[in-house]
Design a protein around this motif. Structure first.
Motif, PDB file in Angstrom:
ATOM      1  N   ASN A 290       0.797  -1.233   0.000  1.00  0.00           N
ATOM      2  CA  ASN A 290       0.000   0.000   0.000  1.00  0.00           C
ATOM      3  C   ASN A 290       0.829   1.283   0.000  1.00  0.00           C
ATOM      4  O   ASN A 290       0.258   2.378   0.048  1.00  0.00           O
ATOM      5  CB  ASN A 290      -0.974   0.061   1.194  1.00  0.00           C
ATOM      6  N   LEU A 291       2.163   1.178  -0.028  1.00  0.00           N
ATOM      7  CA  LEU A 291       2.981   2.387  -0.011  1.00  0.00           C
ATOM      8  C   LEU A 291       3.428   2.769  -1.422  1.00  0.00           C
ATOM      9  O   LEU A 291       3.655   1.906  -2.280  1.00  0.00           O
ATOM     10  CB  LEU A 291       4.216   2.188   0.879  1.00  0.00           C
ATOM     11  N   HIS A 292       3.577   4.061  -1.644  1.00  0.00           N
ATOM     12  CA  HIS A 292       4.071   4.564  -2.929  1.00  0.00           C
ATOM     13  C   HIS A 292       5.504   4.084  -3.139  1.00  0.00           C
ATOM     14  O   HIS A 292       6.300   3.976  -2.198  1.00  0.00           O
ATOM     15  CB  HIS A 292       4.020   6.095  -2.920  1.00  0.00           C
ATOM     16  N   SER A 293       5.850   3.820  -4.394  1.00  0.00           N
ATOM     17  CA  SER A 293       7.171   3.266  -4.705  1.00  0.00           C
ATOM     18  C   SER A 293       8.311   4.169  -4.235  1.00  0.00           C
ATOM     19  O   SER A 293       9.376   3.680  -3.832  1.00  0.00           O
ATOM     20  CB  SER A 293       7.297   3.009  -6.209  1.00  0.00           C
ATOM     21  N   GLU A 294       8.103   5.487  -4.258  1.00  0.00           N
ATOM     22  CA  GLU A 294       9.166   6.397  -3.821  1.00  0.00           C
ATOM     23  C   GLU A 294       9.380   6.326  -2.310  1.00  0.00           C
ATOM     24  O   GLU A 294      10.498   6.521  -1.830  1.00  0.00           O
ATOM     25  CB  GLU A 294       8.853   7.835  -4.247  1.00  0.00           C
ATOM     26  N   ILE A 295       8.317   6.041  -1.554  1.00  0.00           N
ATOM     27  CA  ILE A 295       8.468   5.834  -0.111  1.00  0.00           C
ATOM     28  C   ILE A 295       9.213   4.527   0.140  1.00  0.00           C
ATOM     29  O   ILE A 295      10.125   4.458   0.975  1.00  0.00           O
ATOM     30  CB  ILE A 295       7.091   5.808   0.585  1.00  0.00           C
ATOM     31  N   ILE A 296       8.836   3.490  -0.602  1.00  0.00           N
ATOM     32  CA  ILE A 296       9.465   2.178  -0.430  1.00  0.00           C
ATOM     33  C   ILE A 296      10.968   2.263  -0.656  1.00  0.00           C
ATOM     34  O   ILE A 296      11.762   1.653   0.073  1.00  0.00           O
ATOM     35  CB  ILE A 296       8.831   1.151  -1.389  1.00  0.00           C
ATOM     36  N   LYS A 297      11.387   3.032  -1.653  1.00  0.00           N
ATOM     37  CA  LYS A 297      12.812   3.164  -1.958  1.00  0.00           C
ATOM     38  C   LYS A 297      13.606   3.718  -0.776  1.00  0.00           C
ATOM     39  O   LYS A 297      14.790   3.422  -0.612  1.00  0.00           O
ATOM     40  CB  LYS A 297      13.003   4.081  -3.164  1.00  0.00           C
ATOM     41  N   GLN A 298      12.956   4.548   0.032  1.00  0.00           N
ATOM     42  CA  GLN A 298      13.642   5.180   1.155  1.00  0.00           C
ATOM     43  C   GLN A 298      13.712   4.287   2.394  1.00  0.00           C
ATOM     44  O   GLN A 298      14.460   4.578   3.328  1.00  0.00           O
ATOM     45  CB  GLN A 298      12.936   6.495   1.532  1.00  0.00           C
ATOM     46  N   LEU A 299      12.902   3.212   2.417  1.00  0.00           N
ATOM     47  CA  LEU A 299      12.768   2.427   3.647  1.00  0.00           C
ATOM     48  C   LEU A 299      14.067   1.780   4.136  1.00  0.00           C
ATOM     49  O   LEU A 299      14.360   1.821   5.333  1.00  0.00           O
ATOM     50  CB  LEU A 299      11.684   1.361   3.480  1.00  0.00           C
ATOM     51  N   PRO A 300      14.883   1.136   3.265  1.00  0.00           N
ATOM     52  CA  PRO A 300      16.081   0.475   3.800  1.00  0.00           C
ATOM     53  C   PRO A 300      17.004   1.408   4.583  1.00  0.00           C
ATOM     54  O   PRO A 300      17.443   1.078   5.694  1.00  0.00           O
ATOM     55  CB  PRO A 300      16.769  -0.071   2.547  1.00  0.00           C
ATOM     56  N   GLU A 301      17.301   2.587   4.027  1.00  0.00           N
ATOM     57  CA  GLU A 301      18.200   3.504   4.729  1.00  0.00           C
ATOM     58  C   GLU A 301      17.510   4.152   5.930  1.00  0.00           C
ATOM     59  O   GLU A 301      18.149   4.414   6.954  1.00  0.00           O
ATOM     60  CB  GLU A 301      18.720   4.559   3.754  1.00  0.00           C
ATOM     61  N   PHE A 302      16.205   4.399   5.806  1.00  0.00           N
ATOM     62  CA  PHE A 302      15.459   4.952   6.926  1.00  0.00           C
ATOM     63  C   PHE A 302      15.446   3.964   8.090  1.00  0.00           C
ATOM     64  O   PHE A 302      15.672   4.325   9.249  1.00  0.00           O
ATOM     65  CB  PHE A 302      14.031   5.277   6.481  1.00  0.00           C
ATOM     66  N   ILE A 303      15.195   2.696   7.797  1.00  0.00           N
ATOM     67  CA  ILE A 303      15.212   1.657   8.835  1.00  0.00           C
ATOM     68  C   ILE A 303      16.590   1.565   9.465  1.00  0.00           C
ATOM     69  O   ILE A 303      16.731   1.459  10.687  1.00  0.00           O
ATOM     70  CB  ILE A 303      14.794   0.300   8.230  1.00  0.00           C
ATOM     71  N   SER A 304      17.633   1.612   8.639  1.00  0.00           N
ATOM     72  CA  SER A 304      18.996   1.535   9.153  1.00  0.00           C
ATOM     73  C   SER A 304      19.294   2.685  10.115  1.00  0.00           C
ATOM     74  O   SER A 304      19.934   2.494  11.157  1.00  0.00           O
ATOM     75  CB  SER A 304      19.993   1.547   7.986  1.00  0.00           C
ATOM     76  N   SER A 305      18.814   3.881   9.792  1.00  0.00           N
ATOM     77  CA  SER A 305      19.067   5.030  10.676  1.00  0.00           C
ATOM     78  C   SER A 305      18.325   4.880  11.997  1.00  0.00           C
ATOM     79  O   SER A 305      18.850   5.252  13.055  1.00  0.00           O
ATOM     80  CB  SER A 305      18.656   6.334   9.977  1.00  0.00           C
ATOM     81  N   LEU A 306      17.106   4.320  11.967  1.00  0.00           N
ATOM     82  CA  LEU A 306      16.351   4.127  13.203  1.00  0.00           C
ATOM     83  C   LEU A 306      16.944   2.996  14.048  1.00  0.00           C
ATOM     84  O   LEU A 306      16.839   3.024  15.274  1.00  0.00           O
ATOM     85  CB  LEU A 306      14.890   3.821  12.890  1.00  0.00           C
ATOM     86  N   GLN A 307      17.542   2.013  13.401  1.00  0.00           N
ATOM     87  CA  GLN A 307      18.152   0.907  14.137  1.00  0.00           C
ATOM     88  C   GLN A 307      19.217   1.390  15.120  1.00  0.00           C
ATOM     89  O   GLN A 307      19.432   0.791  16.165  1.00  0.00           O
ATOM     90  CB  GLN A 307      18.818  -0.078  13.172  1.00  0.00           C
ATOM     91  N   ARG A 308      19.882   2.462  14.757  1.00  0.00           N
ATOM     92  CA  ARG A 308      21.042   2.918  15.524  1.00  0.00           C
ATOM     93  C   ARG A 308      20.793   4.255  16.218  1.00  0.00           C
ATOM     94  O   ARG A 308      21.716   4.992  16.523  1.00  0.00           O
ATOM     95  CB  ARG A 308      22.257   3.018  14.598  1.00  0.00           C
ATOM     96  N   ARG A 309      19.506   4.548  16.501  1.00  0.00           N
ATOM     97  CA  ARG A 309      19.203   5.840  17.086  1.00  0.00           C
ATOM     98  C   ARG A 309      19.571   5.904  18.568  1.00  0.00           C
ATOM     99  O   ARG A 309      19.639   6.968  19.151  1.00  0.00           O
ATOM    100  CB  ARG A 309      17.722   6.185  16.910  1.00  0.00           C
TER     101      ARG A 309
END
Length: 389
Positions: A290-309
């Motif tokens: 259900n997410l727009h493809s441009e949002i999906i593209k950002q998820l891996p790096e966004f998740i990585s940044s939250l992993q190490r917050r």
């Protein structure tokens, strides 16, 4: 801690699994290969330790051992789950936990499972601190319960109990979140898909809740620009709600609750909350839906940044079919698990161990270009040639 190694025998699609896991894992494979079932092996131990759970509950909740045991196992009757836990950079795991069980009962007796082995290895002791069954202390009744699930017996490895109990799983079904009438049915019960998601938000202390919502608001302003702000509140009968203020021709905007949110907005809010809340392993089932493809593209790096917050690294394990999710050169082949189904069950390989995939990535192509085509159904291109009528 993270799950550093997963070893399964006779679990659902998987006759044998033995894979090392990173702090970020992408699970890729064809439909019905077992991506959800692989996550469920981790959820299983969470169900064993959770309040109101236990071994018998975890098995019964999955339809009994006949629904768990692999159809490819043939003569093997037991099911085995083993996990090694430790910090991401540990060469030797801090803990090894293994649980083996088989069917017992039938006829006049209730169908249950009995433990044939439960063991705990400790790095501190360089030895096993638990190894069951112990013939002198065990009988058929005690072997129906793990030491892991019992506070009186898990004192020496309580850290394992706490780790499994804090694992989170998310696969929100927007239609269930919108169903106000289901709230009192799901209240105080674990429900990864519907109204219980809002109940989980409600029990977080106000200070933390406001901090998380502020962070979610920052993302929503970029991903869903028409949302001006997101708040959490309860109605006059105590049912929790999300309320968004949408930009509108009225000066103060227009307020809407979750029953008016789009599927993508609800799933994005759920994804963000799961990543922000808690510190142990989080399991994400196809977060791209259900997410727009441009949002999906950002998820891996966004998740990585939250992993190490925070001061520690949080493990995130993701199942995905998405080309956009994997079309990212920042994802290494060591982070990707490839599921390979066959008549003998599903095998799992780390992408870096498959020359066909690893050579493509090393040539400068993205993981998506290396994996999606290989894991797609072999003859799917012929679908357009079918004459159905």
């Amino acid at each position: 801690m993270i799950i550093k190694r997963l070893i399964l025998e006779n679990w659902k699609n998987f006759p044998i699994v033995d894979v090392d896991l990173n702090d970020r894992v992408f699970i890729v494979g064809p439909n019905a290969a077992g991506k959800s079932n692989l996550l469920d092996s981790i959820r299983f131990l969470r169900d064993v330790v959770k309040q109101g759970g236990g071994l018998q509950y975890a098995v019964e909740n999955r339809g009994g051992i006949r629904k768990i045991r692999s159809l490819s196992a043939r003569a093997i009757s037991h099911v085995s789950i083993e996990m090694h836990l430790g910090e991401p950079n540990d060469e030797t795991p801090k803990w090894k936990y293994k649980l083996v069980f088989k069917h017992t009962g039938g006829g006049l007796f209730k169908n249950e499972v009995a433990i044939t082995r439960e063991s705990v290895w400790s790095r501190e002791k360089s030895d096993y601190i638990l190894n069951r069954p112990n013939a002198a202390e065990e009988d058929s009744e005690t072997l129906k319960y793990t030491h892991l699930e019992q506070i009186t017996t898990n004192k020496g490895f309580r850290e394992i109990y706490n780790f499994f109990s804090e694992i989170q799983y998310l696969h929100i079904v927007p239609q269930l979140v919108r169903d106000h009438n289901s709230y009192f049915l799901s209240k105080d019960k674990e429900d990864f898909y519907g109204r219980n998601f809002l109940e989980k938000i409600s029990v977080v202390n106000d200070r933390t809740k406001k901090a998380y919502l502020r962070s979610i608001n920052e993302v929503l302003k970029l991903a869903v620009p028409q949302i001006e702000s997101l708040e959490f509140k309860k109605d006059n009968v105590g049912i929790p709600h999300l309320e968004a203020r949408y930009l509108h021709w009225r000066a103060k905007g227009n307020k809407q609750q979750e029953d008016q949110f789009s599927d993508g907005t609800l799933r994005l809010i759920g994804l963000l909350w799961a990543l922000l809340d808690g510190s142990e392993t989080v399991l994400l089932e196809e977060p791209e839906i259900n997410l727009h493809s441009e949002i999906i593209k950002q998820l891996p790096e966004f998740i990585s940044s939250l992993q190490r917050r925070k001061s520690k690294t949080r493990q995130v394990i993701i199942t995905t079919h998405s080309y956009e999710m994997l079309d990212n050169s920042g994802i290494s082949s060591e982070e990707i698990l490839i599921l390979i189904p066959s008549k003998e069950g599903t095998a799992i390989e780390v992408a870096s161990n498959l020359n066909e995939i690893n050579s493509i990535i090393q040539a400068g192509f993205t993981p998506a270009q290396a994996t999606i085509k290989i894991t797609s159904p072999k003859d799917i291109s012929k679908i357009s040639q079918l004459k159905l009528f």
